[in-house]
Design a protein around this motif. Structure first.
Motif, PDB file in Angstrom:
ATOM      1  N   THR A  34      -6.655   8.245  -8.436  1.00 29.37           N
ATOM      2  CA  THR A  34      -6.611   7.600  -7.117  1.00 29.37           C
ATOM      3  C   THR A  34      -7.010   6.136  -7.261  1.00 29.37           C
ATOM      4  O   THR A  34      -7.810   5.793  -8.123  1.00 29.37           O
ATOM      5  CB  THR A  34      -7.599   8.262  -6.126  1.00 29.37           C
ATOM      6  N   LEU A  35      -6.453   5.295  -6.409  1.00 34.68           N
ATOM      7  CA  LEU A  35      -6.890   3.897  -6.362  1.00 34.68           C
ATOM      8  C   LEU A  35      -7.391   3.522  -4.969  1.00 34.68           C
ATOM      9  O   LEU A  35      -8.390   2.841  -4.829  1.00 34.68           O
ATOM     10  CB  LEU A  35      -5.756   2.955  -6.791  1.00 34.68           C
ATOM     11  N   CYS A  36      -6.681   3.971  -3.931  1.00 36.09           N
ATOM     12  CA  CYS A  36      -7.093   3.556  -2.582  1.00 36.09           C
ATOM     13  C   CYS A  36      -8.060   4.535  -1.927  1.00 36.09           C
ATOM     14  O   CYS A  36      -8.711   4.198  -0.951  1.00 36.09           O
ATOM     15  CB  CYS A  36      -5.875   3.342  -1.684  1.00 36.09           C
ATOM     16  N   HIS A  37      -8.161   5.727  -2.468  1.00 35.54           N
ATOM     17  CA  HIS A  37      -8.999   6.742  -1.824  1.00 35.54           C
ATOM     18  C   HIS A  37     -10.476   6.386  -1.911  1.00 35.54           C
ATOM     19  O   HIS A  37     -10.987   6.123  -2.996  1.00 35.54           O
ATOM     20  CB  HIS A  37      -8.748   8.092  -2.507  1.00 35.54           C
ATOM     21  N   GLY A  45      -3.448   6.570   2.213  1.00 34.09           N
ATOM     22  CA  GLY A  45      -2.214   6.819   1.462  1.00 34.09           C
ATOM     23  C   GLY A  45      -1.542   5.529   1.024  1.00 34.09           C
ATOM     24  O   GLY A  45      -0.321   5.467   0.887  1.00 34.09           O
ATOM     25  N   ALA A  46      -2.327   4.506   0.767  1.00 32.73           N
ATOM     26  CA  ALA A  46      -1.744   3.179   0.528  1.00 32.73           C
ATOM     27  C   ALA A  46      -1.190   3.001  -0.882  1.00 32.73           C
ATOM     28  O   ALA A  46      -0.173   2.331  -1.066  1.00 32.73           O
ATOM     29  CB  ALA A  46      -2.793   2.101   0.803  1.00 32.73           C
ATOM     30  N   CYS A  47      -1.858   3.559  -1.882  1.00 39.78           N
ATOM     31  CA  CYS A  47      -1.466   3.203  -3.257  1.00 39.78           C
ATOM     32  C   CYS A  47      -0.413   4.126  -3.846  1.00 39.78           C
ATOM     33  O   CYS A  47       0.290   3.744  -4.776  1.00 39.78           O
ATOM     34  CB  CYS A  47      -2.698   3.152  -4.160  1.00 39.78           C
ATOM     35  N   ARG A  48      -0.323   5.338  -3.398  1.00 37.08           N
ATOM     36  CA  ARG A  48       0.645   6.343  -3.860  1.00 37.08           C
ATOM     37  C   ARG A  48       0.403   6.786  -5.295  1.00 37.08           C
ATOM     38  O   ARG A  48       1.283   7.375  -5.916  1.00 37.08           O
ATOM     39  CB  ARG A  48       2.094   5.842  -3.721  1.00 37.08           C
ATOM     40  N   LEU A  49      -0.759   6.509  -5.835  1.00 33.19           N
ATOM     41  CA  LEU A  49      -1.007   6.946  -7.209  1.00 33.19           C
ATOM     42  C   LEU A  49      -1.347   8.434  -7.272  1.00 33.19           C
ATOM     43  O   LEU A  49      -1.148   9.082  -8.287  1.00 33.19           O
ATOM     44  CB  LEU A  49      -2.152   6.125  -7.815  1.00 33.19           C
ATOM     45  N   CYS A  50      -1.844   8.957  -6.176  1.00 30.52           N
ATOM     46  CA  CYS A  50      -2.316  10.342  -6.184  1.00 30.52           C
ATOM     47  C   CYS A  50      -1.202  11.330  -5.857  1.00 30.52           C
ATOM     48  O   CYS A  50      -1.476  12.490  -5.566  1.00 30.52           O
ATOM     49  CB  CYS A  50      -3.441  10.503  -5.175  1.00 30.52           C
ATOM     50  N   ALA A  62       1.343  12.333  -1.067  1.00 29.81           N
ATOM     51  CA  ALA A  62       0.040  11.746  -1.422  1.00 29.81           C
ATOM     52  C   ALA A  62      -1.027  12.822  -1.235  1.00 29.81           C
ATOM     53  O   ALA A  62      -1.256  13.296  -0.119  1.00 29.81           O
ATOM     54  CB  ALA A  62      -0.253  10.545  -0.530  1.00 29.81           C
ATOM     55  N   CYS A  64      -4.164  12.676  -1.349  1.00 25.36           N
ATOM     56  CA  CYS A  64      -5.387  12.279  -0.640  1.00 25.36           C
ATOM     57  C   CYS A  64      -5.249  12.413   0.869  1.00 25.36           C
ATOM     58  O   CYS A  64      -6.245  12.455   1.578  1.00 25.36           O
ATOM     59  CB  CYS A  64      -5.766  10.848  -0.997  1.00 25.36           C
TER      60      CYS A  64
HETATM   61 FE1  FES Z   1      -3.963   6.018  -2.873  1.00 27.11          FE
HETATM   62 FE2  FES Z   1      -3.838   8.651  -2.386  1.00 27.11          FE
HETATM   63  S1  FES Z   1      -5.294   7.582  -3.538  1.00 27.11           S
HETATM   64  S2  FES Z   1      -2.417   7.136  -1.838  1.00 27.11           S
END
Ligand code: FES
Length: 262
Positions: A34-37, A45-50, A62, A64
């Motif tokens: 995760t990056l934005c969580h 749900g901003a970064c979409r890494l999760c 996403a 998160c």
């Molecule tokens: Fe960034 Fe889920 S941690 S979208």
């Protein structure tokens, strides 16, 4: 108590009512990047890494911000998921100044950092979060090199104006964790998202320097920043994670006297 189970990577795991997929996976000991969580804050749900693959869903979801539902079948590291994460990381690395992925020639990052660190703690040539950056960590994990897309040069110069916090917009990935830390954790509401599109930036009071805003320099945003976009100036860039011992002490920032693990 659980009201059901979900299947993650082929194995059944219980989950608690109200949990997201990310939280259920964490409880099951299955890591999802995760990056934005920011724990305890509203998922954006901003970064979409999760993202994860959920059987029957048309798109990656996403984890998160997606509630776990009984019977869900989830893949956290399928080829599609891994491809998507790598692309996300490549896009993030292509925007701004992320000189954190080297070609393997940096054998001793501490020595390199010490050699390049400047007196004011800011070096444009080596990120002060080198070796302690989630973007760097995940880029290395997923094999993102920052070469997949043309580089977008940084738009905004760093803000070095106050004695406590360096804001380096060129290293900001706009994850929004600092905004949530300020607004939801500390309830200071000093910073927010500003501008749009390629000009997006985290701003303080309509884009003032922090020292002219309502920021109280509590440092919560620094703790939340996953990259080198917000760093403590007092550290002067001379210490690295491997130099530091974590202890419980009294926070020196605002005078309230909170006990913190620093
Ligand atoms: Fe960034 Fe889920 S941690 S979208």
């Amino acid at each position: 108590m659980s009201d059901g189970t979900i299947v993650i990577n082929g194995n059944s795991h219980p989950f608690k009512p109200g949990q997201t997929i990310l939280e259920a996976a964490e409880d099951a000991g299955i890591p999802i990047p995760t990056l934005c969580h920011l724990k305890g804050a509203t998922p954006t749900g901003a970064c979409r890494l999760c993202v994860v693959e959920v059987a029957g869903a048309r798109n990656l979801l996403a984890s998160c911000s997606t509630p776990a539902e009984a019977g869900m079948e989830i893949q956290t590291e399928s080829p599609t998921v891994v491809r998507s994460r790598k692309m996300t990381l490549e896009l993030l690395l292509s925007s701004g100044n992320h000189d954190c992925i080297d070609d393997g020639s940096v054998k001793d990052p501490k020595a390199l950092f010490d050699a390049r660190a400047e007196a004011d703690g800011h070096s444009e040539h080596l990120c002060p979060s080198w070796g302690d950056c989630k973007l760097q960590e995940y880029a290395l994990e997923y094999g993102a090199t920052g070469t997949a897309y043309p580089k977008t040069p940084p738009l905004y110069p760093p803000e070095l104006k106050n004695p406590l916090i360096i804001r380096d917009f060129s290293r900001c990935i706009l994850c929004g964790r600092c905004v949530q830390a300020c607004n939801e954790v500390q309830v200071n509401e000093a910073i927010s998202h500003g501008y749009r599109g390629a000009e997006s930036k985290i701003v303080a009071l309509g884009d003032l320097p922090l020292s002219e805003s309502s920021c109280v320099f509590c440092g919560e945003c620094i703790q939340a920043c996953p990259t080198g976009a917000l760093v403590e100036k007092k550290a002067k860039g001379i210490w690295r994670p491997w130099d530091v011992e974590t202890i419980r002490t009294t926070c020196p920032y605002c005078g309230v006297g909170c006990q913190q693990t620093l």
